[in-house]
Design a protein around this motif. Structure first.
Motif, mmCIF file in Angstrom:
data_model
loop_
_atom_site.group_PDB
_atom_site.id
_atom_site.type_symbol
_atom_site.label_atom_id
_atom_site.label_comp_id
_atom_site.label_asym_id
_atom_site.label_seq_id
_atom_site.Cartn_x
_atom_site.Cartn_y
_atom_site.Cartn_z
ATOM 1 N N TYR A 66 1.468 -2.648 -7.665
ATOM 2 C CA TYR A 66 2.491 -3.171 -6.772
ATOM 3 C C TYR A 66 1.822 -4.047 -5.723
ATOM 4 C CZ TYR A 66 6.365 -0.251 -8.394
ATOM 5 O OH TYR A 66 7.361 0.311 -9.144
ATOM 6 N N LYS A 70 7.706 9.891 -9.815
ATOM 7 C CA LYS A 70 6.621 10.636 -9.163
ATOM 8 C C LYS A 70 5.340 9.824 -9.242
ATOM 9 C CE LYS A 70 6.152 15.000 -10.029
ATOM 10 N NZ LYS A 70 6.003 16.255 -10.798
ATOM 11 N N LEU A 71 5.273 8.795 -8.448
ATOM 12 C CA LEU A 71 4.102 7.932 -8.454
ATOM 13 C C LEU A 71 3.045 8.459 -7.495
ATOM 14 C CD1 LEU A 71 5.762 4.400 -8.452
ATOM 15 C CD2 LEU A 71 4.865 5.683 -10.386
ATOM 16 N N GLN A 101 2.339 -5.640 -1.816
ATOM 17 C CA GLN A 101 3.085 -5.516 -0.565
ATOM 18 C C GLN A 101 2.681 -6.678 0.340
ATOM 19 O OE1 GLN A 101 2.384 -2.121 2.145
ATOM 20 N NE2 GLN A 101 4.605 -1.914 2.283
ATOM 21 N N SER A 121 13.491 8.692 -5.362
ATOM 22 C CA SER A 121 12.337 9.293 -4.695
ATOM 23 C C SER A 121 12.235 8.779 -3.265
ATOM 24 C CB SER A 121 11.039 8.919 -5.438
ATOM 25 O OG SER A 121 11.137 9.124 -6.817
ATOM 26 N N PHE A 177 -0.091 7.046 -5.559
ATOM 27 C CA PHE A 177 -0.625 5.745 -5.171
ATOM 28 C C PHE A 177 -2.068 5.839 -4.703
ATOM 29 C CE2 PHE A 177 2.878 2.668 -5.021
ATOM 30 C CZ PHE A 177 3.976 3.500 -5.176
ATOM 31 N N GLY A 178 -2.811 4.754 -4.928
ATOM 32 C CA GLY A 178 -4.072 4.588 -4.240
ATOM 33 C C GLY A 178 -3.805 4.158 -2.807
ATOM 34 N N LYS A 179 -4.862 4.052 -2.022
ATOM 35 C CA LYS A 179 -4.682 3.716 -0.614
ATOM 36 C C LYS A 179 -4.497 2.224 -0.381
ATOM 37 C CE LYS A 179 -7.024 7.835 1.063
ATOM 38 N NZ LYS A 179 -8.081 8.411 1.903
ATOM 39 N N GLY A 206 -3.698 3.162 5.962
ATOM 40 C CA GLY A 206 -4.879 3.648 5.261
ATOM 41 C C GLY A 206 -4.638 4.785 4.294
ATOM 42 N N MET A 207 -3.368 5.164 4.095
ATOM 43 C CA MET A 207 -3.083 6.340 3.250
ATOM 44 C C MET A 207 -2.320 5.983 1.985
ATOM 45 S SD MET A 207 -4.420 8.902 4.681
ATOM 46 C CE MET A 207 -3.626 10.243 3.808
ATOM 47 N N GLY A 208 -1.922 4.753 1.823
ATOM 48 C CA GLY A 208 -1.083 4.427 0.684
ATOM 49 C C GLY A 208 0.298 5.038 0.864
ATOM 50 N N LEU A 209 0.998 5.223 -0.235
ATOM 51 C CA LEU A 209 2.318 5.858 -0.202
ATOM 52 C C LEU A 209 2.186 7.266 -0.762
ATOM 53 C CD1 LEU A 209 2.947 2.651 -0.564
ATOM 54 C CD2 LEU A 209 5.245 3.476 -1.040
ATOM 55 N N PHE A 241 0.422 1.495 -12.775
ATOM 56 C CA PHE A 241 1.204 0.435 -12.151
ATOM 57 C C PHE A 241 0.340 -0.333 -11.151
ATOM 58 C CE2 PHE A 241 5.465 2.196 -13.180
ATOM 59 C CZ PHE A 241 5.113 3.480 -13.529
ATOM 60 N N LEU A 261 7.871 -3.843 -1.348
ATOM 61 C CA LEU A 261 6.995 -3.522 -2.472
ATOM 62 C C LEU A 261 7.471 -4.278 -3.700
ATOM 63 C CD1 LEU A 261 6.670 0.197 -1.608
ATOM 64 C CD2 LEU A 261 4.701 -1.277 -2.006
ATOM 65 N N PHE A 305 12.065 -0.410 -5.197
ATOM 66 C CA PHE A 305 11.934 0.116 -3.844
ATOM 67 C C PHE A 305 12.912 -0.555 -2.888
ATOM 68 C CE2 PHE A 305 8.278 2.934 -3.740
ATOM 69 C CZ PHE A 305 7.700 2.687 -4.976
ATOM 70 N N TYR A 326 9.179 8.146 -0.317
ATOM 71 C CA TYR A 326 7.760 8.076 0.002
ATOM 72 C C TYR A 326 7.600 7.743 1.482
ATOM 73 C CZ TYR A 326 7.117 7.498 -5.065
ATOM 74 O OH TYR A 326 7.128 7.662 -6.430
ATOM 75 N N PHE A 352 -1.379 -2.219 -4.364
ATOM 76 C CA PHE A 352 -1.475 -0.796 -4.653
ATOM 77 C C PHE A 352 -1.515 -0.566 -6.157
ATOM 78 C CE2 PHE A 352 -0.938 1.025 -0.528
ATOM 79 C CZ PHE A 352 -0.123 0.146 0.174
ATOM 80 N N LEU A 368 4.397 10.815 -1.879
ATOM 81 C CA LEU A 368 5.710 11.280 -2.308
ATOM 82 C C LEU A 368 6.182 12.450 -1.454
ATOM 83 C CD1 LEU A 368 7.945 11.048 -4.518
ATOM 84 C CD2 LEU A 368 6.613 12.714 -5.837
ATOM 85 N N GLY A 371 6.426 -6.672 4.030
ATOM 86 C CA GLY A 371 6.560 -5.225 3.919
ATOM 87 C C GLY A 371 7.206 -4.670 2.664
#
Lengths: 118, 112
Positions: free
Chosen positions: A37, A105-106, A39, B33, A108-110, B40-43, A35, A45, B103, B35, A91, B45, A43
């Motif tokens: 996304y 259950k995603l 942002q 879900s 995510f990267g930072k 700096g950490m992303g999301l 995926f 997504l 979301f 999150y 993201f 779960l 704020g």
């Protein structure tokens, strides 16, 4: 373990430049979903795309395009002719195969913060 | 359709207080879900649910409880807030029929 790496923390471009956001993933599953996304500064997504692991065709949607390469475990995102409104954090995310086809259950990267300057 | 609704949007808690973040969806989605998003950490779960009465832990479940008594609602409970729980919390819902997770607008929580 599943992992998504977005090595570019911040990118700054001038309007009308093309920009590519990199995403590299790790998974032992043969079936998975990827995926992107967006942002914006407000704020929320915003969903951009989902791609399953069996579909390696590149996708184009207006100024956005995605390049999925299983051989390099990458799912890169390109914005052509960037605009100020593209300024946001982007993201990349990965969904496990056991996620029953949903997106509950995603991983995510930072994120990559893109700034498009006028 | 309202989509995914989170309340409150902002909250300040004192260390040790408890509270519940509310999440409701009106799309009849099976999956929901929670999150948290840290700079700096992303999301990451926290907990998720694949249907009413079924919940499971995600990557960072400690300090949080959830329940899913109805399809529509998925509240997140902080039992004893700690400064490390200062974050932006997002609730999401999805369905095997859809291609995306929807979301909520997020809840910005500060624990002092």
């Amino acid at each position: 373990a599943q992992k998504v790496t977005q090595a570019q923390t911040e990118i700054s471009v001038v309007e009308k430049e093309d920009v590519t956001l990199d995403c590299v993933y790790e998974t032992r599953d043969t079936t998975y979903y990827l995926f992107w996304y967006k942002q914006p500064p407000s704020g929320e997504l915003v969903f951009l795309i989902r791609r399953n692991s069996f579909d390696e065709q590149n996708e184009i949607s207006g100024r956005y395009s995605w390049n999925f390469q299983k051989s390099t475990s990458s799912f890169n995102f390109t914005i052509t002719a960037s605009q100020v409104v593209d300024s946001a954090v982007y993201f990349c995310a990965l969904s496990e195969a056991e996620a029953q086809g949903g997106s509950e259950k995603l991983v995510f990267g930072k994120g990559t913060k893109l700034t498009v300057n006028p | 359709n309202a989509g995914v609704t989170q309340t409150p949007k902002f909250q300040v808690l004192k260390t040790g207080q408890s509270m519940t973040l509310q999440c409701a969806q009106d799309m009849n989605h099976e999956y929901m879900s929670w999150y948290r998003q840290d700079p700096g950490m992303g999301l990451r779960l926290i907990h998720y649910s694949v249907g009413a009465g079924i919940t499971d832990q995600g990557e960072v479940p400690n300090g949080y409880n959830v329940s899913r008594s109805t399809t529509e609602d998925f509240p997140l409970r902080l039992l004893s807030a700690a400064p490390s729980q200062t974050s932006v919390y997002f609730c999401a819902s999805s369905s095997y029929r859809n291609t995306e997770a929807f979301f909520g607008q997020g809840t910005r929580l500060t624990v002092v």
